[in-house]
Design an enzyme around this catalytic site. Structure first.
Site, PDB file in Angstrom:
ATOM      1  NE  ARG A   1      34.634  41.869  36.777  1.00 47.18           N
ATOM      2  CZ  ARG A   1      34.095  42.513  35.596  1.00 47.18           C
ATOM      3  NH1 ARG A   1      32.926  43.016  35.547  1.00 47.18           N
ATOM      4  NH2 ARG A   1      35.068  42.620  34.519  1.00 47.18           N
TER       5      ARG A   1
ATOM      6  CG  HIS B   1      36.981  37.638  32.168  1.00 47.31           C
ATOM      7  ND1 HIS B   1      36.256  38.733  32.338  1.00 47.31           N
ATOM      8  CD2 HIS B   1      38.247  38.024  32.132  1.00 47.31           C
ATOM      9  CE1 HIS B   1      37.167  39.795  32.499  1.00 47.31           C
ATOM     10  NE2 HIS B   1      38.170  39.417  32.383  1.00 47.31           N
TER      11      HIS B   1
HETATM   12 CO    CO Z   1      40.151  40.540  32.135  1.00 52.20          CO
END
Ligand code: CO
Length: 212
Positions: free
Chosen positions: A47, A99
């Protein structure tokens, strides 16, 4: 060949056709060489694709990705990428991008076994240990996970500045900045953690190498 596999090759043909329609010399020019200004060290998470989230095109960003965007000082793969990016390509910025919701970081925060990967995640447990006082005081597990993602990025930035590769660039007067960012998979926004380094003044003296 699976349908999905076939679809990927079809997508590629369409992508090539679109690029050539916009610029007939697109691939001819790209084939001449690369002069990227950025090295991106990010998570392998599907992602967080480096080019898409930064709006950069092929040729603009040198990329290294591994689980939880780690800078591990005996990782020959990371060191080779860093060395080539800094010494040959002479990138001006190295970005470590973590993230929120990082599976690697969240796994490292817990006690469950996942197999071989536990040895990789062990490095994140060490980050937790370094900041245990702050992290243990965050009662909400979700918030604690978010903070560990940020602290993990900061530690990887520190680890970058401990490498002879980065220090030699600074000693040679090369312009090289190291940045720590976090991507939020909930809204797509990249946040600068404000921990940029462009010299080793913040580094403990035991990590500072003399000029080679
Ligand atoms: Co990660």
């Amino acid at each position: 060949m699976s349908d999905l596999h076939f679809q990927l090759l079809e997508n590629n043909k369409e992508w090539v056709a679109n690029n050539i329609k916009r610029d007939p010399d697109y691939y001819k020019n790209l084939a001449k060489g690369q002069t990227p200004e950025y090295l991106w060290i990010g998570c392998s998470d599907s992602r967080v694709p480096a080019n898409e989230v930064t709006g950069t095109k092929p040729g603009e960003m040198f990329v290294h990705r591994n689980i939880a965007n780690m800078v591990i000082h005996n990782d020959l793969n990371l060191l080779s990428v860093l060395s080539y990016a800094v010494e040959v390509l002479k990138v001006k910025h190295v970005i470590v991008c973590g993230h929120y919701g990082c599976g690697g970081v969240l796994a490292a925060m817990g006690n469950k076994q996942y197999g071989l990967i536990d040895n990789w995640l062990r490095n994140i447990k060490d980050v937790y240990k370094t900041y245990a006082e702050e992290l243990d005081n965050i009662e909400d597990t979700h918030e604690r996970g978010r903070r560990l993602v940020e602290l993990n990025v900061i530690e990887q930035i520190n680890d970058l500045s401990k490498t002879s590769i980065v220090q030699n660039a600074w000693k040679n007067g090369q312009s090289l900045q190291i940045h720590g960012w976090v991507y939020d998979i909930n809204d797509g926004i990249l946040r600068d953690l404000g921990v940029s380094f462009s010299d080793m003044s913040a580094l403990q003296s035991v990590y500072q190498f003399e000029k080679a």
